[in-house]
Design an enzyme around this catalytic site. Sequence first.
Site, short mmCIF file in Angstrom:
data_model
loop_
_atom_site.label_atom_id
_atom_site.label_comp_id
_atom_site.label_asym_id
_atom_site.label_seq_id
_atom_site.Cartn_x
_atom_site.Cartn_y
_atom_site.Cartn_z
N ALA B 123 0.76 -1.08 0.04
CA ALA B 123 -0.02 0.01 0.15
C ALA B 123 0.91 1.42 -0.03
CB ALA B 123 -1.07 -0.02 1.15
N ILE B 156 -5.42 -0.31 -3.98
CA ILE B 156 -4.62 -1.27 -3.32
C ILE B 156 -4.95 -2.74 -3.90
CG2 ILE B 156 -3.44 -2.47 -1.30
CD1 ILE B 156 -2.96 0.68 -2.17
N ASP B 239 12.23 -2.46 -7.76
CA ASP B 239 12.92 -3.10 -8.45
C ASP B 239 12.95 -4.83 -8.64
OD1 ASP B 239 14.18 -0.79 -9.20
OD2 ASP B 239 15.62 -0.84 -7.60
N GLN B 336 -7.81 -8.03 -33.72
CA GLN B 336 -7.93 -7.80 -35.08
C GLN B 336 -7.89 -8.90 -35.70
OE1 GLN B 336 -8.42 -4.51 -35.73
NE2 GLN B 336 -8.37 -5.09 -37.96
N GLY B 339 -11.29 -10.62 -35.76
CA GLY B 339 -12.24 -9.40 -36.30
C GLY B 339 -13.63 -9.21 -35.19
N GLU B 363 2.27 -0.34 -11.05
CA GLU B 363 3.79 -0.59 -10.29
C GLU B 363 4.75 0.51 -11.33
OE1 GLU B 363 5.63 -4.31 -9.47
OE2 GLU B 363 3.67 -4.97 -9.01
N THR B 365 4.12 3.85 -14.07
CA THR B 365 3.56 4.05 -15.21
C THR B 365 4.69 3.62 -16.11
OG1 THR B 365 3.83 6.36 -15.64
CG2 THR B 365 1.65 5.67 -14.91
C1 LIG Z 1 -5.79 -1.66 -10.90
C2 LIG Z 1 -4.70 -1.05 -10.10
C3 LIG Z 1 -4.12 -1.47 -9.05
C4 LIG Z 1 -3.26 -1.01 -8.33
N1 LIG Z 1 -2.53 -1.65 -7.34
C5 LIG Z 1 -1.85 -0.73 -6.58
C6 LIG Z 1 -1.30 -1.30 -5.31
O1 LIG Z 1 -1.40 -2.73 -5.15
N2 LIG Z 1 -0.61 -0.70 -4.50
C7 LIG Z 1 -0.08 0.72 -4.81
O2 LIG Z 1 0.27 1.22 -3.94
N3 LIG Z 1 -0.57 1.28 -5.88
C8 LIG Z 1 -1.53 0.44 -6.59
N4 LIG Z 1 -2.19 1.27 -7.88
C9 LIG Z 1 -1.65 2.52 -8.09
C10 LIG Z 1 -0.57 2.68 -9.44
O3 LIG Z 1 0.65 2.18 -9.25
C11 LIG Z 1 -0.73 4.06 -9.77
O4 LIG Z 1 -2.03 4.23 -10.35
C12 LIG Z 1 0.37 4.58 -10.78
O5 LIG Z 1 1.71 4.60 -10.11
C13 LIG Z 1 0.29 5.66 -11.24
O6 LIG Z 1 -0.55 6.74 -10.57
P1 LIG Z 1 -1.56 7.48 -10.74
O7 LIG Z 1 -2.72 6.70 -11.57
O8 LIG Z 1 -1.94 8.72 -9.90
O9 LIG Z 1 -1.28 8.30 -12.19
P2 LIG Z 1 -0.71 9.70 -12.27
O10 LIG Z 1 0.78 9.96 -11.47
O11 LIG Z 1 -1.65 10.82 -11.89
O12 LIG Z 1 -0.09 9.91 -13.66
C14 LIG Z 1 -1.15 10.27 -14.70
C15 LIG Z 1 -0.08 10.43 -16.05
O13 LIG Z 1 0.65 11.47 -16.20
C16 LIG Z 1 1.98 10.64 -16.31
N5 LIG Z 1 2.94 11.21 -15.35
C17 LIG Z 1 3.01 11.53 -14.27
N6 LIG Z 1 4.27 12.11 -13.90
C18 LIG Z 1 4.86 11.87 -14.76
C19 LIG Z 1 6.36 12.37 -15.29
N7 LIG Z 1 7.09 12.71 -13.99
N8 LIG Z 1 6.91 12.34 -16.13
C20 LIG Z 1 6.24 11.84 -17.36
N9 LIG Z 1 4.91 11.36 -17.16
C21 LIG Z 1 4.17 11.74 -16.15
C22 LIG Z 1 2.00 9.17 -16.14
O14 LIG Z 1 2.55 8.45 -16.98
C23 LIG Z 1 0.35 8.95 -16.49
O15 LIG Z 1 0.08 8.69 -17.93
C24 LIG Z 1 -2.82 0.54 -8.73
C25 LIG Z 1 -3.58 0.98 -9.79
C26 LIG Z 1 -4.44 0.45 -10.46
C27 LIG Z 1 -5.04 1.15 -11.46
#
Ligand SMILES: Cc1cc2nc3c(=O)[nH]c(=O)nc-3n(C[C@H](O)[C@H](O)[C@H](O)COP(=O)(O)OP(=O)(O)OC[C@H]3O[C@@H](n4cnc5c(N)ncnc54)[C@H](O)[C@@H]3O)c2cc1C
Lengths: 259, 383
Positions: B123, B156, B239, B336, B339, B363, B365
């Site tokens: 978390a 989470i 990591d 694709q 179809g 984990e 983006t």
């Molecule tokens: C189904 C699901 C399961 C998850 N499970 C867990 C979990 O078990 N534990 C946990 O702790 N979290 C979990 N998460 C959270 C997940 O790790 C975050 O959603 C992720 O790290 C991105 O954060 P955000 O969604 O707030 O996006 P944001 O940080 O708001 O990003 C939005 C967009 O901006 C881009 N962006 C942001 N900052 C930058 C930058 N500096 N440079 C370039 N681009 C940038 C991002 O790439 C993205 O495209 C989960 C999320 C989902 C959807």
Amino acid sequence: MKIIICLKQVPDTRNVRLDPKTNTMSREGVESIMNPYDRHALEEGVSLAAQYGGTVTALSMGPPQAAEMLKEAIACGADQGVLISDRAFAGADTLATTYTLANAVLALGAADLIICGKQAIDGDTAQVGPGLARRLDLAYASCISKIHEVRNDCLLARRMMDDGYDELEITLPALLTVVREINEPRIPSLKGKMNARKAVIKTFNAADIGADTALLGLAGSPTRVARVFAPEVRGERAMLEGTVIEQVKELAAKLEAII
Amino acid sequence: MDYFLTEDQQMIVEVAQQITDEKIIPCRAELDEKEEFPRDILRQIGQADLAGLYIDEEYGGYGGGCFDMVLALEQFARGCVGIATSFAANGLGAYPIILSGSEELKKHYLPLIASGEKYSAFALTEANAGSDASGIQTTAVLDGDEWVLNGTKQWITNGGEANIYSVIAITDPQKGARGATMFVVEDTDPGFSYGHKEKKLGIRASSTRELIFKDCRIPAERLIGRRGAGFITVMKTLDHSRPGIAILGVGLAQGALDEAAVYAKQRVQFGKPIISFQAVQHLLADMAIETEAARALVYAAAKHIDAHPKQMSKASSMCKVFATDMAMKVTTNAVQVLGGYGYMRDYPVEKMMRDAKILQIYEGTNQIQRNVIGQELNKEYNK
Ligand SMILES: Cc1cc2nc3c(=O)[nH]c(=O)nc-3n(C[C@H](O)[C@H](O)[C@H](O)COP(=O)(O)OP(=O)(O)OC[C@H]3O[C@@H](n4cnc5c(N)ncnc54)[C@H](O)[C@@H]3O)c2cc1C
Ligand SMILES: Cc1cc2nc3c(=O)[nH]c(=O)nc-3n(C[C@H](O)[C@H](O)[C@H](O)COP(=O)(O)OP(=O)(O)OC[C@H]3O[C@@H](n4cnc5c(N)ncnc54)[C@H](O)[C@@H]3O)c2cc1C
């Protein structure tokens, strides 16, 4: 609790075809598998041993390659595998098979509980379980679909019947045959597979189990196969279509017409 | 392709393969449809001794590493990424304890996770802290011999299902990045509850939920590692775990390729199976090339990590980006190839495409991964 599971290696009949000329099974390229019912027998034995304590011995009469199946049984949780194998066993019918298995059980020092599959998917007689129970003079119940509880001198179990089920109290030692509904067999575990890789399958021949050769194999088998044939598929088929209600109505009408 | 696996590794693959084919594939559509947590399958994975692949033998595990885990996850993901994610999240929850936890924490929690008896979760994320983890607002204050946690974590994985939560909170706000600490919170701890459960595009068998801490009291010993070392543990954990996400992409892509190739052989249009059209063949060929390339990279990264190098972030991030971008592309192309049928729920590829998207997001983006790789390159070329 000492538990013995009887396992038969069978051709995977899902892939078996009958040669229309000779009317024999063409076994070529057909994989040998553990009889599917026996998989459930094994699972039940392994989980009973885990719950109540005890050991599980997987026992099979068959050719040397049945050792592979016994290793699989170890991978699924059996403590040891015992193969009874001898050229003299070839051609055994159910009478000779139960004689051989009974001698093997006695050679292993008897058991508190023997579990068989309900039937083998190749021979399909469902005679080995009851035959073995008779020879060893054990309490016997077939088609067990649930074991509720094991007590000191008996067990409580459910037997599937055509028109419902029976709840039974069966004295121990006993022999049960089981149906698929009894459990969901486990996948061989990683540790089980590692144990199986190291395991040495004990092999007994006719002499080791003190068997009278006159009662073994073809010599000991009064069954004679007069003819083998594939039953002709007859009867017309009709496909009912439409909604479920429509199909049911049509079916009912057809049935009424017959009656 | 033959990766020359050892006999033991081959066995891991076989066990995972059988679970996937016999248990996961038959129920994946139903669990997805009902958004139901795969409790029974996780139980069977535990029963097959695969829950503790990456946990040391002295704590009840198999004593393997990242690569062993990757081999199992690849199979599970071929069946269902939702189920595979639920399984993988246990590793994410366990790694902080493995990497930074005290001997007492390891002895207490790892055997429960290794046996598959208990599930865990990780978390970090909060409403205002996604990519920028430093924005977390959950706090932990020492009160006598107890820590008191307050705050809300969101999204989470395994939330509401897990029993053991590795949670990061701010302990020393004035210390910035060195002011956060990780803790183990148990599902039964007072003041800990679950909030909203998300409805998602994909991985719907996986539970994604809010964790709410309201004066949640836990014993002082539940601190993971040193006070203030929380973000270091988080980075180390990610990591180690990223190849696990990367391989979900590989397994998923393999599953999609399998479906597409089988379908292309049997679907007849213009009097021929569509696989005889070069345009379809090339789609399939690219899917196969990219899946295999990603597999090779993930395996290499996992082995690199198992050798405990000083620097592993770059390898870990590279395989995550490559394999998950690949999975998005390959699953889209699988739809694709099928179809219109591919777009329908009667076939598994639409689910695969829905499931692929999350791999590029969670984990860290893929944009953030590229940042990490870029920063590492910047350092490397400074020398
Ligand atoms: C189904 C699901 C399961 C998850 N499970 C867990 C979990 O078990 N534990 C946990 O702790 N979290 C979990 N998460 C959270 C997940 O790790 C975050 O959603 C992720 O790290 C991105 O954060 P955000 O969604 O707030 O996006 P944001 O940080 O708001 O990003 C939005 C967009 O901006 C881009 N962006 C942001 N900052 C930058 C930058 N500096 N440079 C370039 N681009 C940038 C991002 O790439 C993205 O495209 C989960 C999320 C989902 C959807
Ligand atoms: C008419 C007929 C002719 C036959 N002729 C020949 C022949 O010429 N040559 C030949 O080789 N076979 C022959 N057989 C096959 C042989 O008799 C049976 O395969 C064998 O006796 C077991 O019977 P079954 O397959 O019907 O098992 P079932 O009675 O249906 O099996 C019930 C259970 O008994 C146990 N069991 C059965 N067999 C074994 C075993 N070998 N080891 C351990 N446990 C076991 C298993 O738990 C199984 O689930 C013939 C069978 C029939 C019916």
